[in-house]
Scaffold this motif. Structure first.
Motif, PDB file in Angstrom:
ATOM      1  N   GLU A 269      -0.103  -0.307  -3.417  1.00  0.00           N
ATOM      2  CA  GLU A 269      -1.179  -0.720  -4.312  1.00  0.00           C
ATOM      3  C   GLU A 269      -2.564  -0.542  -3.695  1.00  0.00           C
ATOM      4  O   GLU A 269      -3.554  -0.414  -4.417  1.00  0.00           O
ATOM      5  CB  GLU A 269      -0.994  -2.176  -4.745  1.00  0.00           C
ATOM      6  N   ILE A 270      -2.662  -0.550  -2.372  1.00  0.00           N
ATOM      7  CA  ILE A 270      -3.972  -0.369  -1.740  1.00  0.00           C
ATOM      8  C   ILE A 270      -4.051   0.901  -0.898  1.00  0.00           C
ATOM      9  O   ILE A 270      -5.060   1.171  -0.263  1.00  0.00           O
ATOM     10  CB  ILE A 270      -4.364  -1.593  -0.872  1.00  0.00           C
ATOM     11  N   HIS A 271      -2.999   1.710  -0.921  1.00  0.00           N
ATOM     12  CA  HIS A 271      -2.973   2.908  -0.075  1.00  0.00           C
ATOM     13  C   HIS A 271      -3.942   3.978  -0.580  1.00  0.00           C
ATOM     14  O   HIS A 271      -4.117   4.180  -1.779  1.00  0.00           O
ATOM     15  CB  HIS A 271      -1.557   3.492   0.020  1.00  0.00           C
ATOM     16  N   ARG A 272      -4.522   4.681   0.359  1.00  0.00           N
ATOM     17  CA  ARG A 272      -5.490   5.741   0.086  1.00  0.00           C
ATOM     18  C   ARG A 272      -4.935   6.811  -0.869  1.00  0.00           C
ATOM     19  O   ARG A 272      -5.663   7.362  -1.693  1.00  0.00           O
ATOM     20  CB  ARG A 272      -5.883   6.379   1.417  1.00  0.00           C
ATOM     21  N   ALA A 273      -3.660   7.115  -0.764  1.00  0.00           N
ATOM     22  CA  ALA A 273      -3.057   8.183  -1.558  1.00  0.00           C
ATOM     23  C   ALA A 273      -2.777   7.784  -3.000  1.00  0.00           C
ATOM     24  O   ALA A 273      -2.618   8.658  -3.847  1.00  0.00           O
ATOM     25  CB  ALA A 273      -1.751   8.645  -0.902  1.00  0.00           C
ATOM     26  N   THR A 274      -2.719   6.482  -3.284  1.00  0.00           N
ATOM     27  CA  THR A 274      -2.282   6.076  -4.614  1.00  0.00           C
ATOM     28  C   THR A 274      -3.237   5.149  -5.351  1.00  0.00           C
ATOM     29  O   THR A 274      -3.279   5.178  -6.577  1.00  0.00           O
ATOM     30  CB  THR A 274      -0.919   5.358  -4.536  1.00  0.00           C
ATOM     31  N   ALA A 275      -3.982   4.342  -4.635  1.00  0.00           N
ATOM     32  CA  ALA A 275      -4.820   3.328  -5.290  1.00  0.00           C
ATOM     33  C   ALA A 275      -6.134   3.918  -5.782  1.00  0.00           C
ATOM     34  O   ALA A 275      -6.646   4.885  -5.218  1.00  0.00           O
ATOM     35  CB  ALA A 275      -5.100   2.189  -4.317  1.00  0.00           C
ATOM     36  N   GLU A 276      -6.668   3.312  -6.808  1.00  0.00           N
ATOM     37  CA  GLU A 276      -8.013   3.653  -7.269  1.00  0.00           C
ATOM     38  C   GLU A 276      -8.984   3.232  -6.178  1.00  0.00           C
ATOM     39  O   GLU A 276      -8.937   2.121  -5.693  1.00  0.00           O
ATOM     40  CB  GLU A 276      -8.322   2.917  -8.574  1.00  0.00           C
TER      41      GLU A 276
ATOM     42  N   LEU B 265       3.064   9.892  -0.350  1.00  0.00           N
ATOM     43  CA  LEU B 265       3.113   8.548   0.219  1.00  0.00           C
ATOM     44  C   LEU B 265       4.459   8.346   0.906  1.00  0.00           C
ATOM     45  O   LEU B 265       5.508   8.555   0.302  1.00  0.00           O
ATOM     46  CB  LEU B 265       2.921   7.499  -0.883  1.00  0.00           C
ATOM     47  N   TRP B 266       4.412   7.976   2.173  1.00  0.00           N
ATOM     48  CA  TRP B 266       5.608   7.681   2.943  1.00  0.00           C
ATOM     49  C   TRP B 266       5.675   6.180   3.145  1.00  0.00           C
ATOM     50  O   TRP B 266       4.674   5.528   3.420  1.00  0.00           O
ATOM     51  CB  TRP B 266       5.549   8.366   4.314  1.00  0.00           C
ATOM     52  N   GLU B 267       6.861   5.612   2.985  1.00  0.00           N
ATOM     53  CA  GLU B 267       7.038   4.177   3.151  1.00  0.00           C
ATOM     54  C   GLU B 267       7.881   3.889   4.376  1.00  0.00           C
ATOM     55  O   GLU B 267       8.843   4.616   4.668  1.00  0.00           O
ATOM     56  CB  GLU B 267       7.710   3.579   1.912  1.00  0.00           C
ATOM     57  N   GLU B 268       7.515   2.822   5.075  1.00  0.00           N
ATOM     58  CA  GLU B 268       8.241   2.441   6.283  1.00  0.00           C
ATOM     59  C   GLU B 268       9.634   1.936   5.927  1.00  0.00           C
ATOM     60  O   GLU B 268       9.824   1.221   4.946  1.00  0.00           O
ATOM     61  CB  GLU B 268       7.478   1.309   7.000  1.00  0.00           C
ATOM     62  N   VAL B 269      10.596   2.342   6.723  1.00  0.00           N
ATOM     63  CA  VAL B 269      11.949   1.817   6.627  1.00  0.00           C
ATOM     64  C   VAL B 269      12.173   1.027   7.899  1.00  0.00           C
ATOM     65  O   VAL B 269      12.198   1.589   8.998  1.00  0.00           O
ATOM     66  CB  VAL B 269      12.997   2.936   6.492  1.00  0.00           C
ATOM     67  N   ARG B 270      12.260  -0.259   7.766  1.00  0.00           N
ATOM     68  CA  ARG B 270      12.413  -1.120   8.936  1.00  0.00           C
ATOM     69  C   ARG B 270      13.873  -1.163   9.361  1.00  0.00           C
ATOM     70  O   ARG B 270      14.775  -1.079   8.535  1.00  0.00           O
ATOM     71  CB  ARG B 270      11.914  -2.528   8.632  1.00  0.00           C
TER      72      ARG B 270
END
Length: 94
Positions: free
Chosen positions: A54-61, A86-91
């Motif tokens: 929601e706040i990532h540079r690649a996706t958020a306004e 957008l890549w998401e962390e996999v813990r």
């Protein structure tokens, strides 16, 4: 992560804009790091990180001030195809 090739003679303007954007990012809950490829002074790797999409540079306004900096960057640099995936962390505990 985004591979970025900066137009010849624009390295200082690019780095200044990235520093400005990174400073804003820190105040808004996301981070931006920059790396230069050894031996290729115009090739950079930008790494953007946030707590959520929601706040990532690649996706958020983006707010107006960030959008203006992004426009400056695109005027002097070319982002490779797929740069805004957008890549998401996999813990390991997930």
């Amino acid at each position: 992560m985004s591979r970025v090739r900066v137009r010849e003679g624009s390295e200082e303007a690019y780095l200044a804009a990235v520093r400005e954007l990174a400073a804003l990012a820190e105040t808004r809950g996301w981070h931006l790091w920059i790396f230069r490829r050894s031996g290729e002074p115009r090739l950079f790797l930008e790494c953007s990180e946030s707590r959520s999409a929601e706040i990532h540079r690649a996706t958020a306004e983006r707010p107006d001030d960030e959008r203006r900096i992004e426009e400056r960057l695109r005027a002097i640099a070319t982002y490779e195809p797929g740069a805004w995936d957008l890549w998401e962390e996999v813990r390991s505990s997930d």
